[in-house]
Scaffold this motif. Structure first.
Motif, PDB file in Angstrom:
ATOM      1  N   GLY A 170      25.162  51.487  72.292  1.00 31.60           N
ATOM      2  CA  GLY A 170      23.969  50.882  71.732  1.00 31.60           C
ATOM      3  C   GLY A 170      23.731  49.459  72.217  1.00 31.60           C
ATOM      4  N   ARG A 171      22.821  48.783  71.499  1.00 24.39           N
ATOM      5  CA  ARG A 171      22.436  47.420  71.853  1.00 24.39           C
ATOM      6  C   ARG A 171      22.517  46.499  70.641  1.00 24.39           C
ATOM      7  N   ARG A 199      25.821  46.417  74.019  1.00 23.12           N
ATOM      8  CA  ARG A 199      27.095  46.135  73.355  1.00 23.12           C
ATOM      9  C   ARG A 199      28.274  46.309  74.307  1.00 23.12           C
ATOM     10  N   PRO A 207      25.275  53.175  77.497  1.00 24.31           N
ATOM     11  CA  PRO A 207      24.334  53.426  76.394  1.00 24.31           C
ATOM     12  C   PRO A 207      24.985  54.018  75.157  1.00 24.31           C
ATOM     13  N   GLU A 208      26.160  54.611  75.317  1.00 25.27           N
ATOM     14  CA  GLU A 208      26.822  55.224  74.164  1.00 25.27           C
ATOM     15  C   GLU A 208      27.120  54.225  73.046  1.00 25.27           C
TER      16      GLU A 208
END
Length: 247
Positions: free
Chosen positions: A224-225, A232, A221-222
């Motif tokens: 992002g998307r 990512r 999650p660090e």
């Protein structure tokens, strides 16, 4: 990259015209000051994602380079962390820079990841940023070697970044780099295998399955998307069959 601590353009050119092994021997003293070294943010994110999957006793860093990944691995292991690489120069730097006082033992082994000198010796193996040095046809042998080095229930983990889309400059930069390397290898010997676009996630998952792994994907999650909601960056965790021997 061309600052006072990093390699000069001339030094990179000499490295690129060498074999992979000799090229990294030459680059080793300045490797940590190049973009080729895995960023600490990636190493820390992987360590955080793996921590709840432990505990781990013995860990192996495949293609460890100057030891940044081995240092992160040591934070997860209770007894020892071993870095293996075929570049003597990179291992020399790793021995000098990695210190884990009060933590697990750290050892360095010179060897080829396609012929690992271990059998059922680890419950966790990791690798960071090294797979571009393996041709697609070498993946079955590579994954078989890692599988053999792990104990029953052991895990093989590595991060995978989503490839840039064709409307992004990074896509064309990587495409151009790979094209230049293919031209170089067609005209010059020894070859220097380093292709950023050769390691495709679908092919990797299929080869891990063929090698006997069961694979899970974890979003990191660090990072992002993307616009379509996909991560990512993901962590691939491939497990051998049998009960975990960690702990």
């Amino acid at each position: 990259m061309f600052g006072p601590e990093g390699p000069s353009l001339r030094e990179l050119a000499v490295q690129a015209l060498s074999s992979v092994e000799h090229g990294y021997d030459l680059l080793a003293p300045k490797f940590d000051h190049t973009p080729f070294r895995t960023p600490d943010g990636v190493l820390d994110a992987v360590a955080r994602a793996l921590d709840p999957l432990g505990p781990f006793t013995d860990g192996l860093d495949v293609c460890c380079g100057t030891g940044a990944g081995t240092e992160a691995l040591a934070r997860l292991c209770r007894r020892r962390a071993v870095g293996v690489d075929f570049s003597a120069g990179m291992l020399d730097v790793a021995r000098r820079r990695v210190r884990t006082e009060g933590g697990p033992a750290v050892a360095w082994v010179r060897g080829d990841a396609r012929a690992l000198p271990f059998a059922a010796a680890f419950d966790l193996a990791v690798s960071f940023g090294a797979f571009g040095h393996f041709l697609p046809r070498e993946l079955p042998g590579l994954f078989a070697q890692v599988h053999a080095a792990l104990r029953p229930g052991g895990s093989f983990a590595f991060p995978v970044l989503a490839p840039p889309r064709a409307n992004r400059p990074a896509f064309w930069l990587l495409l151009g780099f790979d094209a230049a390397m293919r031209v170089r290898n067609a005209l010059w010997r020894p070859r220097f295998v380093m292709y950023y676009r050769a390691f495709r996630l679908g092919r990797v998952l299929a080869e891990l399955d063929r090698a006997g792994f069961t694979t899970d994907l974890y979003a990191l999650p660090e990072f992002g998307r993307r616009a379509d909601g996909s991560p990512r960056a993901r962590l691939v965790v491939a497990r051998t069959s049998g009960p975990s021997q960690a702990g």
